[in-house]
Design an enzyme around this catalytic site. Structure first.
Site, short mmCIF file in Angstrom:
data_model
loop_
_atom_site.label_atom_id
_atom_site.label_comp_id
_atom_site.label_asym_id
_atom_site.label_seq_id
_atom_site.Cartn_x
_atom_site.Cartn_y
_atom_site.Cartn_z
N CYS A 137 -2.01 -3.18 -2.99
CA CYS A 137 -3.41 -2.76 -2.85
C CYS A 137 -3.66 -1.44 -3.60
O CYS A 137 -3.36 -0.37 -3.08
CB CYS A 137 -3.75 -2.59 -1.37
SG CYS A 137 -5.40 -1.94 -1.11
N CYS A 140 -5.90 1.07 -1.90
CA CYS A 140 -5.33 1.79 -0.77
C CYS A 140 -4.37 2.88 -1.25
O CYS A 140 -4.32 3.96 -0.68
CB CYS A 140 -4.51 0.86 0.14
SG CYS A 140 -5.26 -0.70 0.48
N ASP A 141 -3.58 2.57 -2.28
CA ASP A 141 -2.45 3.45 -2.62
C ASP A 141 -2.55 4.12 -3.99
O ASP A 141 -1.73 4.96 -4.33
CB ASP A 141 -1.15 2.63 -2.56
CG ASP A 141 -0.92 2.06 -1.18
OD1 ASP A 141 -1.28 2.73 -0.20
OD2 ASP A 141 -0.42 0.93 -1.07
#
Ligand code: NDP
Length: 323
Positions: A137, A140-141
């Site tokens: 993701c 997200c990261d």
């Protein structure tokens, strides 16, 4: 433990589950909805959605899911945090349990979606936990890779979208694809190809993930982190190495159907089979919508559309079967 009975239980809260909740609430069926492992579904880990009708300037994935949730609750859906741990569809009423509760229901709508696939090479999934430098993701990261070099593996829309997104943070993105032609849409291909920070590694698969042990400040225990990737050329078998600080895996998804194994008909990849033109599964009174039954389109809008179909199929089933 007392057992509560419901007209309709919906499992999953992506666009399919919420749309089914909105429609069954408006039909006065008082649905109970289980959020599952990833409340809001896959759209909560995407950035901007430009192709959901009604939002001319686009909308962020989590914001769209918040809107759907609020709409479902306003219309009367009861949404429960928690994961369903077992279902029994062998007789009616159907049975369902979580860690702490038991339910029965006349009808069930399955909207459990799909999850990202891992490469299964070395420790890719393990390294995705505890800061090992592997992720599925980018939104997200990606933030953790400011000024660093990362790789994305895959050639579909997800890989292209993640690569473009990662260029906001990373200094360089290498997109590794096993063929020399991308699967993703023309518009995303053009965007990725026009981006000077994206380099393409064509006809390459990852044959090894090389790691190193490093100590993070404030911790005594060293952690294992990705250091580089060994790539194998799919045309001549030659090997090469690319140094990376992070790897983003974007090679597609698998349906979340483990709960229904040996209870509902599935295809060879585990997608639930539904009757053509409907959401009816192999068990009468159980309906499926969204990515869990759709290996082809997998769009938020098609998931929402099939959620609406599942709600209407459920309502009609209840009229026909419960009088
Ligand atoms: P896809 O199945 O479309 O693509 C997966 C990619 O990963 C393919 O290029 C495939 O290669 C590659 N791949 C699969 N397995 C491996 C492996 N073991 N090793 C290396 N490469 C592998 O998945 P996506 O998640 O990209 O997209 C799913 C759906 O969601 C699509 O319909 C897509 O259009 C849609 N989508 C739409 C978006 C949007 O509209 N904004 C954004 C993201 C997704 P190969 O091509 O050789 O098979």
């Amino acid at each position: 433990m007392s057992v509560l009975h419901k007209n309709v239980i919906i499992i999953g809260t992506g666009p399919a589950g919420y749309t089914a909740a909105i429609y069954t609430s408006r039909a006065n069926l008082s649905p109970l909805v289980f959020e599952g492992n990833q409340p809001g579904g896959q759209l909560t880990i995407t950035t901007e959605i430009e192709n959901f009708p009604g939002f001319k300037d686009g909308i962020m994935g989590p914001a769209l899911m918040d809107e759907m949730r609020t709409q479902a609750e306003r219309l009367g859906a009861e949404i429960k945090t928690g994961t369903v741990t077992g279902v029994d569809l062998s007789s009616r009423p159907f049975k369902l349990k979580t860690d702490s509760e038991k339910y029965t229901c006349d009808t069930m709508i399955i909207a459990t979606g799909a999850s990202a696939k891992w490469l299964g090479i070395g420790k890719d999934e393990e390294l995705s936990r505890d800061g090992g430098g592997v992720s599925a993701c980018a939104t997200c990261d990606g933030f953790f890779y400011r000024g660093k070099e990362v790789a994305v593996v895959g050639g579909g829309d997800t890989a292209l979208e993640e690569s473009v997104y990662l260029t906001r943070h990373a200094s360089k993105v290498t997109l590794i694809h096993r063929r020399n032609a991308l699967r993703g849409s023309k518009i995303m291909q053009d965007r990725a190809m026009a981006n000077p920070k994206i380099e393409f590694a064509w006809n390459k698969v990852i044959s090894q993930i090389m790691t190193e042990k490093i100590k993070l400040s404030g911790s005594d225990e060293p952690i294992e982190r990705i250091k580089s990737l060994q790539l194998k050329d799919t045309t001549d078998g030659s090997l090469s190495e690319v140094r990376v600080d992070g790897l983003f895996v974007a090679i597609g998804h698998q349906p979340n159907t483990a709960l229904f194994k040996n209870q509902l008909a599935m295809d060879q990849n585990g997608y639930l089979l539904v009757e053509k033109g409907s959401t009816r599964t192999s068990v009468s009174g159980v309906f499926a919508c969204g990515d869990v039954q759709d290996p082809h389109y997998r769009q938020a809008i098609t998931a929402a559309g099939s959620g609406c179909m599942a709600a209407i199929d459920t309502e009609r089933w209840l009229i026909e079967n419960n009088g």
